[in-house]
Design an enzyme around this catalytic site. Structure first.
Site, PDB file in Angstrom:
ATOM      1  N   ASP A  21       0.823  -1.213   0.000  1.00 49.02           N
ATOM      2  CA  ASP A  21       0.000   0.000   0.000  1.00 49.02           C
ATOM      3  C   ASP A  21       0.857   1.264   0.000  1.00 49.02           C
ATOM      4  O   ASP A  21       1.963   1.266   0.540  1.00 49.02           O
ATOM      5  CB  ASP A  21      -0.910  -0.018   1.239  1.00 49.02           C
ATOM      6  CG  ASP A  21      -2.081   0.928   1.108  1.00 49.02           C
ATOM      7  OD1 ASP A  21      -2.311   1.465   0.010  1.00 49.02           O
ATOM      8  OD2 ASP A  21      -2.772   1.137   2.112  1.00 49.02           O
ATOM      9  N   HIS A  38       3.071   3.091  -8.838  1.00 49.73           N
ATOM     10  CA  HIS A  38       2.932   1.649  -9.109  1.00 49.73           C
ATOM     11  C   HIS A  38       4.195   1.115  -9.786  1.00 49.73           C
ATOM     12  O   HIS A  38       4.681   0.036  -9.467  1.00 49.73           O
ATOM     13  CB  HIS A  38       1.714   1.380 -10.001  1.00 49.73           C
ATOM     14  CG  HIS A  38       0.414   1.775  -9.367  1.00 49.73           C
ATOM     15  ND1 HIS A  38       0.105   1.475  -8.057  1.00 49.73           N
ATOM     16  CD2 HIS A  38      -0.668   2.449  -9.854  1.00 49.73           C
ATOM     17  CE1 HIS A  38      -1.109   1.937  -7.774  1.00 49.73           C
ATOM     18  NE2 HIS A  38      -1.594   2.541  -8.847  1.00 49.73           N
ATOM     19  N   LEU A 132      10.730 -20.902  -3.860  1.00 47.69           N
ATOM     20  CA  LEU A 132       9.768 -19.954  -3.284  1.00 47.69           C
ATOM     21  C   LEU A 132       8.527 -19.925  -4.162  1.00 47.69           C
ATOM     22  O   LEU A 132       8.634 -19.875  -5.390  1.00 47.69           O
ATOM     23  CB  LEU A 132      10.413 -18.544  -3.244  1.00 47.69           C
ATOM     24  CG  LEU A 132       9.503 -17.359  -2.930  1.00 47.69           C
ATOM     25  CD1 LEU A 132       9.029 -17.395  -1.481  1.00 47.69           C
ATOM     26  CD2 LEU A 132      10.232 -16.035  -3.176  1.00 47.69           C
TER      27      LEU A 132
HETATM   28  C1  FPP Z   1      -1.658   0.078  -3.530  1.00 47.75           C
HETATM   29  O1  FPP Z   1      -1.236   1.424  -3.503  1.00 47.75           O
HETATM   30  C2  FPP Z   1      -1.078  -0.675  -4.642  1.00 47.75           C
HETATM   31  C3  FPP Z   1      -1.753  -1.260  -5.673  1.00 47.75           C
HETATM   32  C4  FPP Z   1      -3.216  -1.207  -5.783  1.00 47.75           C
HETATM   33  C5  FPP Z   1      -1.066  -1.950  -6.774  1.00 47.75           C
HETATM   34  C6  FPP Z   1       0.187  -2.702  -6.448  1.00 47.75           C
HETATM   35  C7  FPP Z   1       0.846  -3.061  -7.707  1.00 47.75           C
HETATM   36  C8  FPP Z   1       2.167  -3.054  -7.959  1.00 47.75           C
HETATM   37  C9  FPP Z   1       3.216  -2.752  -6.951  1.00 47.75           C
HETATM   38  C10 FPP Z   1       2.567  -3.319  -9.378  1.00 47.75           C
HETATM   39  C11 FPP Z   1       3.349  -4.512  -9.709  1.00 47.75           C
HETATM   40  C12 FPP Z   1       3.025  -5.740  -9.032  1.00 47.75           C
HETATM   41  C13 FPP Z   1       3.381  -6.962  -9.474  1.00 47.75           C
HETATM   42  C14 FPP Z   1       3.272  -8.081  -8.540  1.00 47.75           C
HETATM   43  C15 FPP Z   1       3.855  -7.234 -10.831  1.00 47.75           C
HETATM   44  P1  FPP Z   1      -2.337   2.558  -3.657  1.00 47.75           P
HETATM   45  O2  FPP Z   1      -2.483   2.876  -5.087  1.00 47.75           O
HETATM   46  O3  FPP Z   1      -3.593   2.113  -2.966  1.00 47.75           O
HETATM   47  O4  FPP Z   1      -1.660   3.750  -2.869  1.00 47.75           O
HETATM   48  P2  FPP Z   1      -2.393   4.898  -2.031  1.00 47.75           P
HETATM   49  O5  FPP Z   1      -3.099   4.208  -0.890  1.00 47.75           O
HETATM   50  O6  FPP Z   1      -1.257   5.746  -1.568  1.00 47.75           O
HETATM   51  O7  FPP Z   1      -3.328   5.595  -2.955  1.00 47.75           O
END
Ligand code: FPP
Length: 247
Positions: A21, A38, A132
């Protein structure tokens, strides 16, 4: 002594689950678009994989896209799906070099076809690996998963494949998407939020929860080890008394 050296290798959780997050807030702090967060989150995914391999964690589940994330602006959804496909494409070689086997859980049929195809290819291409398990939760929500499991159990009960009176807690575990994996013993959530957000509700029943203020794109190997060390300092009682478990 490095943090990694401080970890007791005989007491490493068999399964670590992470709610990644804070990507959006990380990007916003720098005046950039959310997708920039992201994209940088992928670095933290790599760091976590490396840390999991080095410390001997055998299962790592990452909450990459929740059912609720479909409600985000379409432009962000598209960018996330593209990032997912690109990352899977570019990382399969590294997964194989490190003997990491890819799995996916969630309502995968709801993902774009291209994404499903790339995901399945990577799952097949890493199927021989055994160091893993990397389990990506995609279009995942725990309430969806449990509802889906109950539907399947009902079908099997109606067709006589299972007897209602023989259904145990273990039966439900076997019908969940995570049936192949032990329950997570440690759940990490970054960015300071202290919620489970519809993630592995049944499986996390006895997990230790670890919350860190670090935003996901800043999460590195040392942060993973800090979480493991914190886990190792906890007394896991499973409803028993302290005296019972130290006997
Ligand atoms: C949450 O941060 C994150 C996500 C919804 C997406 C996570 C995805 C990645 C890290 C991309 C790559 C992953 C893989 C496994 C290939 P948020 O957008 O909710 O952040 P905020 O709470 O600050 O708005």
């Amino acid at each position: 002594m490095s943090l990694l050296e401080k970890i007791d290798k005989n007491n490493v959780p068999k399964h670590v689950a992470i709610i990644m997050d804070g990507n959006g807030r990380w990007a916003k702090k720098q005046g950039k678009l959310r997708i920039f967060g992201h994209k940088n989150g992928v670095k933290a995914v790599r760091a976590s994989l490396e840390a999991a391999v080095k410390s001997g964690v055998r299962n790592l589940t990452l909450y990459a896209f929740s059912t609720e994330n479909w409600n985000r602006p379409q432009i962000e959804i598209n960018a996330l799906m593209e990032l997912l496909v690109d990352t899977i494409n570019s990382e399969t070689k590294t997964l194989n070099e490190n003997k990491i086997r890819l799995y996916a859980i969630g309502n995968l049929e709801s993902l774009p076809k291209k994404c499903q195809k790339k995901l399945q290819e990577a799952i097949d291409n890493t199927a021989q690996n055994d160091k893993l398990n990397l389990i990506l939760a995609l279009s995942y929500s725990s309430k969806w998963e449990i509802t889906d499991a109950i539907k399947k159990i009902c079908k099997d009960a109606v067709s006589g494949n299972i007897k209602t009176e023989e259904i145990t807690e273990n039966t439900l575990s076997q019908y969940l998407n995570t049936s192949k994996f032990p329950d997570p013993e440690l759940m990490i959530r970054t960015s300071g939020e202290q919620r489970i957000s519809n993630f592995l509700l049944y499986q996390l029943a006895y997990a230790e929860l670890y919350f860190t203020e670090t935003l996901w794109p800043d999460f590195r190997e040392e942060d993973f080890y800090s979480a493991l060390l914190n886990y190792q300092q906890r007394e896991r009682r499973f409803g028993m008394t302290s005296e019972q478990i130290t006997q």
